[in-house]
Design an enzyme around this catalytic site. Structure first.
Site, PDB file in Angstrom:
ATOM      1  N   ASP A  90     -35.849  15.350  15.515  1.00  0.00           N
ATOM      2  CA  ASP A  90     -37.268  15.034  15.322  1.00  0.00           C
ATOM      3  C   ASP A  90     -37.513  13.529  15.438  1.00  0.00           C
ATOM      4  O   ASP A  90     -36.884  12.738  14.724  1.00  0.00           O
ATOM      5  CB  ASP A  90     -37.722  15.492  13.935  1.00  0.00           C
ATOM      6  CG  ASP A  90     -37.539  16.988  13.732  1.00  0.00           C
ATOM      7  OD1 ASP A  90     -38.519  17.727  13.890  1.00  0.00           O
ATOM      8  OD2 ASP A  90     -36.412  17.401  13.408  1.00  0.00           O
ATOM      9  N   ASP A 107     -30.200  12.461  16.985  1.00  0.00           N
ATOM     10  CA  ASP A 107     -31.154  12.998  16.030  1.00  0.00           C
ATOM     11  C   ASP A 107     -32.113  13.885  16.820  1.00  0.00           C
ATOM     12  O   ASP A 107     -32.164  13.828  18.053  1.00  0.00           O
ATOM     13  CB  ASP A 107     -31.891  11.841  15.353  1.00  0.00           C
ATOM     14  CG  ASP A 107     -33.011  12.305  14.456  1.00  0.00           C
ATOM     15  OD1 ASP A 107     -32.752  13.154  13.579  1.00  0.00           O
ATOM     16  OD2 ASP A 107     -34.147  11.841  14.637  1.00  0.00           O
ATOM     17  N   ASP A 149     -34.182   7.598  15.564  1.00  0.00           N
ATOM     18  CA  ASP A 149     -35.470   6.903  15.500  1.00  0.00           C
ATOM     19  C   ASP A 149     -35.742   6.273  14.143  1.00  0.00           C
ATOM     20  O   ASP A 149     -36.762   5.598  13.975  1.00  0.00           O
ATOM     21  CB  ASP A 149     -36.606   7.879  15.805  1.00  0.00           C
ATOM     22  CG  ASP A 149     -36.722   8.951  14.730  1.00  0.00           C
ATOM     23  OD1 ASP A 149     -35.705   9.617  14.448  1.00  0.00           O
ATOM     24  OD2 ASP A 149     -37.811   9.120  14.166  1.00  0.00           O
TER      25      ASP A 149
END
Length: 226
Positions: free
Chosen positions: A16, A14, A182
């Site tokens: 961001d 991922d 995240d």
């Protein structure tokens, strides 16, 4: 090398909240877009809890907050969200990486994995147009063999389609792939695709501990992978 990397050939990251802290720039663009429409600012702290489902959902959350918490102003006309989203895209696109930084350990992780021959891909819900400027500005574009944005395919995370796409593209069995993210959307997509899953706890997960999503592993820093 982290045990979760054993027998892994492809690692999907991922962006961001995992590799980069982009909220300072996202929040500036969100607040500027809201101001253009006459709404109060949302602020960086709130934007940090709204990131993860793509830019359209980000602006939808910002509008909902500003309408309720601000002047009470509401525009019943159609197209309000579309106008806000278009303003955000234009404002963010001017310089999406001005205040964005790599998280500690991210560069070391990417360098080491690439040096060991892993195929590295990027799977983000951020619009694809912003990916290249960010990666090039941070000096990590060359690490990724493929980058998918939230608008690259008909479906985005938490749907498994982007991860299944990258596995098929490189002809790698899903069991030999690792998803690193995240948020609950990253972990859900990874599990649904048959990937192993690894979470970092410092990113954007709507204020919820990412450990609650039951990933296969958690690292405090991506440097722990290598």
């Amino acid at each position: 090398m982290h045990p979760l990397l054993v027998d892994i050939e492809l690692v999907a990251f991922d962006l961001d909240g995992t590799l980069i802290d982009s909220v300072p720039d996202l929040a500036l663009a969100v607040d500027a877009a809201l101001a253009e429409l006459g709404f109060p600012a949302a602020g960086e702290a709130r934007v940090r809890d709204w990131v993860g489902n793509g830019s359209l959902v980000l602006m939808e959350r910002a509008l909902c907050y500003s309408i309720l918490a601000g002047s009470g102003k509401s525009d019943p006309a159609t197209g309000l969200l579309e106008r806000a989203h278009a303003a955000f895209l234009a404002l963010y696109g001017r310089d999406p990486g001005a205040n964005t930084r790599l998280y500690p350990g991210a560069r070391e992780c990417l360098d080491a994995l690439r040096g060991r021959g892993f195929t590295l891909v990027l799977v983000t819900n951020k619009p694809h147009a912003f990916i290249a400027p960010l990666l090039e500005g941070l000096g990590i574009a060359e690490h990724f063999s493929l980058c998918l944005g939230g608008d690259s395919l008909p479906e985005k995370k938490p749907h498994p389609a982007p991860l299944l796409h990258v596995a098929a593209h490189f002809e790698v069995a899903t069991g030999a792939c690792l998803m690193v993210g995240d948020s609950r959307h990253d972990i859900a997509a990874g599990k649904a695709a048959g990937f192993r899953t690894l979470a970092v706890p410092y990113g954007y997960n709507h204020g919820e501990p990412v450990r609650q999503t039951d990933p296969d592993g958690v690292v405090e820093s991506l440097a722990e992978l290598v």
